[in-house]
Enzyme design. Structure first.
Site, PDB file in Angstrom:
ATOM      1  N   CYS A  56       0.027  -5.379   3.562  1.00 34.65           N
ATOM      2  CA  CYS A  56      -0.547  -4.595   2.517  1.00 34.65           C
ATOM      3  C   CYS A  56      -1.874  -5.406   1.941  1.00 34.65           C
ATOM      4  O   CYS A  56      -2.681  -4.409   1.400  1.00 34.65           O
ATOM      5  CB  CYS A  56       0.381  -4.665   1.439  1.00 34.65           C
ATOM      6  SG  CYS A  56       2.209  -4.472   1.738  1.00 34.65           S
ATOM      7  N   SER A 478      13.575  -0.527  -4.341  1.00 32.20           N
ATOM      8  CA  SER A 478      12.380   0.080  -3.725  1.00 32.20           C
ATOM      9  C   SER A 478      11.774   1.346  -3.571  1.00 32.20           C
ATOM     10  O   SER A 478      12.730   2.215  -3.812  1.00 32.20           O
ATOM     11  CB  SER A 478      12.409  -0.352  -2.334  1.00 32.20           C
ATOM     12  OG  SER A 478      11.135   0.309  -1.411  1.00 32.20           O
TER      13      SER A 478
END
Length: 567
Positions: A56, A478
């Site tokens: 990320c 999540s």
């Protein structure tokens, strides 16, 4: 309504280095390369949430250098800083997960501290995953200097046997392996191919949800949300930010001018339309708190009722975020929603223009694309994020119903005080269809840090129990979680919410239509249980101890400065 804050003095602060009275300051700045001419330039902070151990964020260091060069070319003096980041994907299912949500507020504080302590005139932040993005926005709102956020971009999908896979595929593969439906070699093949390079997790998970919301808020340049990490368009986003932030400084446009109630309504609309992450409730509430905008959990229900879910995106749909980019992108979705009366067009943005002016030059969704459904034939006629209330969640809880067919679940509770014991029970086939699996004492204070339950929810889906077993927690999920999962139960167990007094075998009712989350336990029995139950003490050490003592309810965004409201 939120309290009014006085406008901050926006005179160019870096000019304090100009003049003989500031000679000591200038002496130190000369050592960094500044000359007499540079002292007259605006000082622009560039903060990158770069980290080597996560796809990320691993590419953000180079993007920071691109931003630095663009600020120099535009006539500013760039000063680069770093900030910490915690990747949920790396921390998931480990003790590191407790640090994820607290990292949002640490990032916010570090952004504000860096630019405030060094008298920066403007700010660019570059983030790539779940917490450094809202953390950046909270820091920007608190600093209130001209600022632009740049998203590091989504990851491209992994490929295996001609199919798109991603990180969530790995979590679900573990459940399939446990259920005997997949070999260990097949799980390894998914693991080795799921994440092919840099970028935030590839579905409509939290990173891409927040990138979309930030563009809808007007705090990133048009298109920034959707350009994939490994494209020239993404690099251009970063380069364009340098000129754009100096334009904001020249026009005296600050986050407080952009982050209005209407801007947050635009973000809520887009999140519902795209089927965004449950974590968006925490983060939008926290950003609104920093921006002194009155936003509540009930606003999510208001927009859920009137905004159709039109995106067929993972985790409950077919497509990944890069497919949305190829279909026209987030800007094209905003344009489609605006043309149909769902978006406030008069909101100011970081271009210095209104949302409507930005969208006028944006191409429409591509003909024949299949990622975004028509408003008159949506994936579902209302939004997928619903706030539930009842005696098990008097302040509220969040359920994401995209892809969930079940409207009502009533079953016996199986209660665990941590995720590890719950996972062990599921893998040992001790949780059966019809059960209500409860994980408590994992809220903002109780975790501490409100860990996500992706490992647990992914295993349930992999075992085919994603809807036959309801999963409840005062922790989080999540953005990749799906199935019948209810999170953010507030008050949390650590705050003596009724979830703390739930026993194995108690009947729990989840009703999507009535927005109900209740336990069938009488008030008299609850009173007895409260008298007989001792809530464990708060964690007291280090960062997590500070967080546990400062953090507010998840229903308030789990912010760490809520005390300001009570002065």
């Amino acid at each position: 309504m939120a309290e009014e804050q006085p406008k901050k003095d926006l005179r160019i602060k870096s000019h304090v280095y100009d003049g003989m009275v500031r000679s000591p300051n200038r002496a130190m700045m000369r050592a960094t390369g500044m000359t007499d001419a540079d002292f007259k330039k605006p000082l622009v902070g560039i903060i990158s949430a770069w980290a080597e151990n996560t796809p990320c964020n691993m590419h953000l260091h180079d993007f920071g250098n691109v931003a630095k060069a663009s600020v120099q070319d535009a006539g500013g003096w760039p000063v680069s800083f770093g900030t910490i980041t915690v990747s949920d994907g790396i921390a998931m299912g480990t003790p590191g997960m407790n640090y994820s949500l607290p990292s949002r507020d640490i990032i916010a504080d570090s952004v504000e501290t860096a630019v405030g302590g060094h008298n920066c005139d403007a700010l660019i932040t570059i983030g790539g995953c779940d917490k450094n993005m809202p953390g950046s926005l909270i820091g920007m709102a608190n600093a209130d200097i001209p600022a632009i956020f740049v998203y590091g971009g989504t990851i491209s999908p992994g490929k295996l046997d001609g199919k798109d896979i991603d990180l969530i595929s790995v979590f679900e593969a573990v459940g399939q392996w446990n259920n005997g439906d997949m070999s260990a070699e097949e799980v390894r093949a998914i693991e080795c191919n799921a994440c092919p390079g840099p970028g935030g997790c590839g579905g409509m998970y939290t990173a891409n949800t927040m990138a979309s919301a930030i563009e809808a808020l007007g705090m990133s340049l048009p298109g920034s949300a959707n350009h994939p990490a490994n494209t020239a368009a993404k690099k251009q986003d970063v380069a364009d930010a340098g000129q754009a932030v100096l334009n904001l400084l020249e026009k005296n446009i600050r986050p407080s001018d952009i982050l209005t109630r209407d801007a947050f309504e635009n973000a809520l609309t887009l999140v519902m339309a795209l089927g965004g992450s449950t974590n968006s409730t925490l983060h939008l509430l926290a950003i609104a708190h920093a921006a002194n905008v009155d936003l509540t959990l009930e606003d999510f229900n208001t927009f859920q009722k009137k905004v159709p879910h039109i995106a067929d995106l993972k985790p409950s749909g077919q497509y990944v975020f890069e497919d949305l980019y190829n279909a026209g992108g987030v800007s094209a979705v905003l344009k489609y929603l605006y043309e149909n009366g769902y978006i406030h067009g008069d909101c100011l943005t970081v271009t210095g223009k209104t949302m409507a002016e930005n969208l006028a030059t944006v191409p429409s969704l591509k003909p024949g694309q299949k990622v975004i459904m028509p408003l008159d034939h949506p994936k579902r006629p209302d939004g997928p994020l619903i706030i539930l209330k009842g005696n098990l969640a008097s302040e509220g809880a969040v359920v994401k119903v995209s892809g969930v067919k079940k409207r009502h679940h009533e079953g016996p509770a199986k209660v665990f005080n941590n995720e590890e014991d719950a996972i062990e029970a599921v893998l040992a086939n001790k949780v059966v269809d019809g059960d209500v699996l409860v994980v408590r004492f994992v809220g903002p204070k109780g975790g501490p840090g409100m860990p996500e339950m992706l490992s647990l929810s992914g295993i349930l889906v992999g075992k085919g129990q994603g809807e036959s077993v309801a999963l409840l927690t005062d922790g989080r999920f999540s953005g990749g979680s799906h199935g019948l999962v209810v999170g953010h139960i507030a008050p949390e167990a650590q705050d003596a919410g009724n979830i703390a007094y739930l026993h194995d075998g108690d009947t729990v009712v989840i009703d999507i239509d009535t927005r109900e989350l209740t336990m069938k336990v009488s008030d008299e029995e609850l009173a007895k249980r409260k008298a007989a139950t001792t809530i464990p003490p708060l964690y007291t050490r280090g960062v997590l101890g500070k967080y546990a003592h400062l953090v507010s309810s998840s229903a308030k965004g789990a912010v760490t400065d809520f005390w300001k409201k009570n002065e």
